[in-house]
Design a protein around this motif. Structure first.
Motif, PDB file in Angstrom:
ATOM      1  N   GLY A  34       0.784  -1.224   0.000  1.00  0.00           N
ATOM      2  CA  GLY A  34       0.000   0.000   0.000  1.00  0.00           C
ATOM      3  C   GLY A  34       0.817   1.275   0.000  1.00  0.00           C
ATOM      4  N   LYS A  35       2.139   1.167   0.095  1.00  0.00           N
ATOM      5  CA  LYS A  35       3.007   2.342   0.153  1.00  0.00           C
ATOM      6  C   LYS A  35       3.690   2.615  -1.174  1.00  0.00           C
ATOM      7  N   ARG A  36       3.911   1.583  -1.959  1.00  0.00           N
ATOM      8  CA  ARG A  36       4.674   1.723  -3.197  1.00  0.00           C
ATOM      9  C   ARG A  36       3.800   1.420  -4.406  1.00  0.00           C
ATOM     10  N   LEU A  37       4.254   1.940  -5.547  1.00  0.00           N
ATOM     11  CA  LEU A  37       3.601   1.623  -6.814  1.00  0.00           C
ATOM     12  C   LEU A  37       4.348   0.473  -7.474  1.00  0.00           C
ATOM     13  N   MET A  38       3.618  -0.575  -7.788  1.00  0.00           N
ATOM     14  CA  MET A  38       4.176  -1.713  -8.499  1.00  0.00           C
ATOM     15  C   MET A  38       4.379  -1.356  -9.972  1.00  0.00           C
ATOM     16  N   HIS A  39       3.431  -0.589 -10.519  1.00  0.00           N
ATOM     17  CA  HIS A  39       3.504  -0.224 -11.934  1.00  0.00           C
ATOM     18  C   HIS A  39       2.633   1.002 -12.177  1.00  0.00           C
ATOM     19  N   ALA A  40       3.126   1.918 -12.987  1.00  0.00           N
ATOM     20  CA  ALA A  40       2.333   3.060 -13.433  1.00  0.00           C
ATOM     21  C   ALA A  40       2.618   3.281 -14.909  1.00  0.00           C
ATOM     22  N   ASP A  47       8.114   2.183  -8.164  1.00  0.00           N
ATOM     23  CA  ASP A  47       9.024   2.351  -7.042  1.00  0.00           C
ATOM     24  C   ASP A  47      10.041   1.223  -7.072  1.00  0.00           C
ATOM     25  N   ALA A  48      11.149   1.431  -6.387  1.00  0.00           N
ATOM     26  CA  ALA A  48      12.163   0.381  -6.265  1.00  0.00           C
ATOM     27  C   ALA A  48      11.621  -0.767  -5.410  1.00  0.00           C
ATOM     28  N   PHE A  49      11.973  -1.973  -5.794  1.00  0.00           N
ATOM     29  CA  PHE A  49      11.610  -3.175  -5.057  1.00  0.00           C
ATOM     30  C   PHE A  49      12.868  -4.019  -4.882  1.00  0.00           C
ATOM     31  N   PRO A  50      13.749  -3.644  -3.929  1.00  0.00           N
ATOM     32  CA  PRO A  50      14.998  -4.384  -3.750  1.00  0.00           C
ATOM     33  C   PRO A  50      14.786  -5.876  -3.489  1.00  0.00           C
ATOM     34  N   GLU A  51      13.678  -6.211  -2.841  1.00  0.00           N
ATOM     35  CA  GLU A  51      13.401  -7.615  -2.530  1.00  0.00           C
ATOM     36  C   GLU A  51      13.056  -8.432  -3.777  1.00  0.00           C
ATOM     37  N   HIS A  52      12.831  -7.731  -4.906  1.00  0.00           N
ATOM     38  CA  HIS A  52      12.519  -8.406  -6.165  1.00  0.00           C
ATOM     39  C   HIS A  52      13.531  -8.065  -7.255  1.00  0.00           C
ATOM     40  N   GLY A  53      14.716  -7.604  -6.855  1.00  0.00           N
ATOM     41  CA  GLY A  53      15.778  -7.350  -7.823  1.00  0.00           C
ATOM     42  C   GLY A  53      15.764  -5.982  -8.462  1.00  0.00           C
TER      43      GLY A  53
END
Length: 132
Positions: A43-49, A62-68
């Motif tokens: 709920g805090k980050r955007l997965m895709h826009a 947004d960055a997703f370090p846990e997913h590379g």
């Protein structure tokens, strides 16, 4: 279902959970149109826009370090806006808070060209053929 243009679509990672703010900036600075967005499960980050700038698709997230997809400074890529009126685009972008890296001016190669940085570190050139 959203239709995308064919070809190459820039997909920017925005650091420090600022993708939502970046969309607002791109609307003000470049007249971007928001096509859609998908929040992450946290709920805090955007997965895709998906936005359109100058009638072209641009994706961001947004960055997703846990997913590379780590927080890293943008480097080696410039988004080049070829526009009808570079002075109008330049004024709007700088008023919105873009930082001037190279002033808009008539260049030796025949373009009116300048280079800006957005608040998230991405570089944008604005250009059109110089008026003779």
């Amino acid at each position: 279902m959203t239709q995308y243009s064919t070809g190459l679509i820039p997909h920017m990672t925005i650091n420090d959970n600022n993708a939502k703010a970046a969309i607002d900036f791109y609307k003000k600075a470049f007249g971007a149109e928001e096509v859609g967005r998908h929040d992450a499960e946290d709920g805090k980050r955007l997965m895709h826009a998906h936005i359109k700038v100058n009638d072209h698709d641009v994706f961001l997230m947004d960055a997703f370090p846990e997913h590379g997809s780590p927080n890293t400074s943008p480097a080696g890529i410039m988004l080049a806006l070829r526009v009808d009126d570079p002075d109008k685009w330049w004024e709007r972008a700088t008023k919105a808070g873009a930082t001037v890296l190279a002033p808009l001016d008539d260049q030796f190669w025949g373009d009116r060209w300048g280079l800006l940085a957005d608040p998230y570190g991405h570089h944008w050139s604005i250009s059109a053929p110089a008026k003779k």
